[in-house]
Design a protein around this motif. Sequence first.
Motif, PDB file in Angstrom:
ATOM      1  N   LYS A 126       0.815  -1.225   0.000  1.00 58.33           N
ATOM      2  CA  LYS A 126       0.000   0.000   0.000  1.00 58.33           C
ATOM      3  C   LYS A 126       0.844   1.269   0.000  1.00 58.33           C
ATOM      4  CE  LYS A 126      -2.451  -1.516   3.540  1.00 58.33           C
ATOM      5  NZ  LYS A 126      -3.481  -1.601   4.620  1.00 58.33           N
ATOM      6  N   GLY A 127       2.137   1.118   0.274  1.00 53.65           N
ATOM      7  CA  GLY A 127       3.027   2.280   0.280  1.00 53.65           C
ATOM      8  C   GLY A 127       2.917   3.143   1.515  1.00 53.65           C
ATOM      9  N   TRP A 128       2.322   2.597   2.584  1.00 53.32           N
ATOM     10  CA  TRP A 128       2.193   3.362   3.835  1.00 53.32           C
ATOM     11  C   TRP A 128       2.012   2.400   4.993  1.00 53.32           C
ATOM     12  CZ3 TRP A 128      -0.343   4.488   8.303  1.00 53.32           C
ATOM     13  CH2 TRP A 128      -0.116   5.748   8.890  1.00 53.32           C
ATOM     14  N   GLY A 129       2.697   2.686   6.079  1.00 53.02           N
ATOM     15  CA  GLY A 129       2.529   1.882   7.280  1.00 53.02           C
ATOM     16  C   GLY A 129       3.387   2.411   8.407  1.00 53.02           C
ATOM     17  N   ARG A 130       3.008   2.033   9.613  1.00 52.03           N
ATOM     18  CA  ARG A 130       3.750   2.438  10.810  1.00 52.03           C
ATOM     19  C   ARG A 130       3.913   1.220  11.723  1.00 52.03           C
ATOM     20  NH1 ARG A 130       4.417   6.061   7.868  1.00 52.03           N
ATOM     21  NH2 ARG A 130       3.934   8.280   8.162  1.00 52.03           N
ATOM     22  N   ILE A 131       5.146   0.959  12.126  1.00 54.46           N
ATOM     23  CA  ILE A 131       5.430  -0.087  13.100  1.00 54.46           C
ATOM     24  C   ILE A 131       6.207   0.544  14.249  1.00 54.46           C
ATOM     25  CG2 ILE A 131       6.598  -2.279  13.538  1.00 54.46           C
ATOM     26  CD1 ILE A 131       6.233  -2.952  10.575  1.00 54.46           C
ATOM     27  N   VAL A 132       5.719   0.313  15.460  1.00 56.15           N
ATOM     28  CA  VAL A 132       6.360   0.860  16.659  1.00 56.15           C
ATOM     29  C   VAL A 132       6.665  -0.277  17.622  1.00 56.15           C
ATOM     30  CG1 VAL A 132       6.127   2.415  18.625  1.00 56.15           C
ATOM     31  CG2 VAL A 132       5.118   3.045  16.420  1.00 56.15           C
ATOM     32  N   MET A 133       7.912  -0.350  18.066  1.00 57.77           N
ATOM     33  CA  MET A 133       8.321  -1.305  19.099  1.00 57.77           C
ATOM     34  C   MET A 133       8.413  -0.557  20.428  1.00 57.77           C
ATOM     35  SD  MET A 133       8.909  -3.765  16.901  1.00 57.77           S
ATOM     36  CE  MET A 133       9.505  -4.001  15.203  1.00 57.77           C
ATOM     37  N   LEU A 134       7.834  -1.112  21.482  1.00 60.40           N
ATOM     38  CA  LEU A 134       7.990  -0.510  22.797  1.00 60.40           C
ATOM     39  C   LEU A 134       9.276  -1.020  23.422  1.00 60.40           C
ATOM     40  CD1 LEU A 134       6.263   1.468  24.580  1.00 60.40           C
ATOM     41  CD2 LEU A 134       5.273   0.730  22.407  1.00 60.40           C
ATOM     42  N   GLY A 135      10.254  -0.133  23.460  1.00 61.33           N
ATOM     43  CA  GLY A 135      11.489  -0.436  24.160  1.00 61.33           C
ATOM     44  C   GLY A 135      11.338   0.014  25.599  1.00 61.33           C
ATOM     45  N   SER A 136      12.388   0.587  26.151  1.00 56.70           N
ATOM     46  CA  SER A 136      12.387   1.056  27.533  1.00 56.70           C
ATOM     47  C   SER A 136      13.696   1.790  27.766  1.00 56.70           C
ATOM     48  CB  SER A 136      12.284  -0.134  28.495  1.00 56.70           C
ATOM     49  OG  SER A 136      12.574   0.253  29.817  1.00 56.70           O
ATOM     50  N   GLU A 137      13.712   2.667  28.776  1.00 56.92           N
ATOM     51  CA  GLU A 137      15.009   3.228  29.156  1.00 56.92           C
ATOM     52  C   GLU A 137      15.944   2.104  29.591  1.00 56.92           C
ATOM     53  OE1 GLU A 137      16.202   3.425  32.478  1.00 56.92           O
ATOM     54  OE2 GLU A 137      14.417   2.768  33.555  1.00 56.92           O
ATOM     55  N   SER A 138      15.359   0.969  29.971  1.00 55.18           N
ATOM     56  CA  SER A 138      16.164  -0.192  30.336  1.00 55.18           C
ATOM     57  C   SER A 138      16.855  -0.821  29.136  1.00 55.18           C
ATOM     58  CB  SER A 138      15.292  -1.248  31.034  1.00 55.18           C
ATOM     59  OG  SER A 138      14.786  -0.768  32.251  1.00 55.18           O
ATOM     60  N   SER A 139      16.492  -0.392  27.926  1.00 54.90           N
ATOM     61  CA  SER A 139      17.199  -0.846  26.729  1.00 54.90           C
ATOM     62  C   SER A 139      18.661  -0.419  26.770  1.00 54.90           C
ATOM     63  CB  SER A 139      16.547  -0.264  25.472  1.00 54.90           C
ATOM     64  OG  SER A 139      15.191  -0.601  25.384  1.00 54.90           O
ATOM     65  N   PHE A 140      18.922   0.736  27.370  1.00 55.81           N
ATOM     66  CA  PHE A 140      20.277   1.284  27.452  1.00 55.81           C
ATOM     67  C   PHE A 140      20.800   1.289  28.887  1.00 55.81           C
ATOM     68  CE2 PHE A 140      18.310   3.111  23.673  1.00 55.81           C
ATOM     69  CZ  PHE A 140      19.276   2.848  22.709  1.00 55.81           C
ATOM     70  N   ASN A 141      19.891   1.511  29.824  1.00 58.24           N
ATOM     71  CA  ASN A 141      20.230   1.569  31.239  1.00 58.24           C
ATOM     72  C   ASN A 141      19.835   0.228  31.862  1.00 58.24           C
ATOM     73  OD1 ASN A 141      20.940   2.677  33.751  1.00 58.24           O
ATOM     74  ND2 ASN A 141      18.868   3.447  34.102  1.00 58.24           N
ATOM     75  N   ILE A 142      20.584  -0.828  31.546  1.00 57.36           N
ATOM     76  CA  ILE A 142      20.196  -2.188  31.913  1.00 57.36           C
ATOM     77  C   ILE A 142      20.070  -2.306  33.435  1.00 57.36           C
ATOM     78  CG2 ILE A 142      20.749  -4.638  31.701  1.00 57.36           C
ATOM     79  CD1 ILE A 142      20.346  -3.281  29.013  1.00 57.36           C
ATOM     80  N   PRO A 143      18.901  -2.702  33.941  1.00 56.83           N
ATOM     81  CA  PRO A 143      18.738  -2.820  35.405  1.00 56.83           C
ATOM     82  C   PRO A 143      19.452  -4.051  35.953  1.00 56.83           C
ATOM     83  CG  PRO A 143      16.708  -3.459  34.275  1.00 56.83           C
ATOM     84  CD  PRO A 143      17.655  -2.982  33.212  1.00 56.83           C
ATOM     85  N   GLN A 144      20.178  -3.870  37.027  1.00 62.79           N
ATOM     86  CA  GLN A 144      20.957  -4.982  37.579  1.00 62.79           C
ATOM     87  C   GLN A 144      20.054  -6.067  38.154  1.00 62.79           C
ATOM     88  OE1 GLN A 144      21.444  -5.807  41.011  1.00 62.79           O
ATOM     89  NE2 GLN A 144      20.076  -4.242  41.833  1.00 62.79           N
ATOM     90  N   ASP A 145      18.802  -5.723  38.506  1.00 65.07           N
ATOM     91  CA  ASP A 145      17.897  -6.729  39.045  1.00 65.07           C
ATOM     92  C   ASP A 145      17.004  -7.353  37.979  1.00 65.07           C
ATOM     93  OD1 ASP A 145      16.469  -4.380  38.616  1.00 65.07           O
ATOM     94  OD2 ASP A 145      15.134  -4.691  40.324  1.00 65.07           O
ATOM     95  N   MET A 146      17.184  -6.938  36.723  1.00 71.94           N
ATOM     96  CA  MET A 146      16.399  -7.505  35.616  1.00 71.94           C
ATOM     97  C   MET A 146      17.234  -7.514  34.342  1.00 71.94           C
ATOM     98  SD  MET A 146      12.407  -6.322  35.828  1.00 71.94           S
ATOM     99  CE  MET A 146      12.722  -4.561  35.613  1.00 71.94           C
ATOM    100  N   VAL A 147      18.391  -8.147  34.405  1.00 71.29           N
ATOM    101  CA  VAL A 147      19.255  -8.202  33.224  1.00 71.29           C
ATOM    102  C   VAL A 147      18.512  -8.825  32.050  1.00 71.29           C
ATOM    103  CG1 VAL A 147      21.385  -9.145  32.267  1.00 71.29           C
ATOM    104  CG2 VAL A 147      21.352  -8.299  34.627  1.00 71.29           C
ATOM    105  N   HIS A 148      17.761  -9.871  32.305  1.00 69.32           N
ATOM    106  CA  HIS A 148      17.014 -10.566  31.251  1.00 69.32           C
ATOM    107  C   HIS A 148      16.025  -9.636  30.561  1.00 69.32           C
ATOM    108  CE1 HIS A 148      14.991 -10.888  35.112  1.00 69.32           C
ATOM    109  NE2 HIS A 148      13.849 -11.129  34.513  1.00 69.32           N
TER     110      HIS A 148
END
Length: 258
Positions: A126-148
Amino acid sequence: MKIDLSNKTALVTGSTMGIGFAAAKQLAEAGANVIVNGRKDEATEKAAVAIGEKARGIAADLGTAEGCEKLLEQAGEVDILVNNAGIFVPSDFFETGDDAWEHHWQVNVMSAVRLSRALAPKMVEKGWGRIVMLGSESSFNIPQDMVHYGVTKSADVSLARGLAKRLAGTGVTVNSVLPGPTLSDGFREMISDEVKKSGRPEEEVAAEFVMAERPTSIIQRAATVEEVANLIVYTCSPQASATSGASLRVDGGIIDTL
């Protein structure tokens, strides 16, 4: 700026509550027909009814390939895909087994992979579309209690960047949105004991948590789900046509970088 998404169909995964629900509601208010998704029939239908006549619900567990296929079969073609479904369970690295890693990976990453892979080709046609992934500040600031969890959110940002490159020049944009601490249902549940014990307002307890756990926050409070949804809806809009492959932060300034 008036965002008009009339005649567009948007699928928002994990949208029975929190950021997903707020995004689905705002997309509907902008004129889109919205598909609400959750794991349970009752909660999914309740959310769709709350949004109104522009919404319909499809219950499916996106932690499995079969659940993703069920959603795809019932959803049909969509113009906007918001990959919001996600889980987070705090656990020390040395106590987090393969099952927990695999579950987080399937829900947080593979659901987005499967849905994007299936739905993007029609957007390209169709020549038009939007895809959005929900990341998190934890994408870069990895939490030590939730590495996974942090690893899966980093993967979502990488997925958005790579897919944006793959779809270059097609009219389909792909971006990731990175919230920080947000007053979602899960966050409210996490601080509920302190709110009851102290008798203080929820927002005050949330702000105290943010400054204790994320002291680099510039806004010095938790965001509302509506504030995060604002950025998601803009990213889905025609006005965001020159934004693709970006990691868009709505983290309150927590990530300490230019």
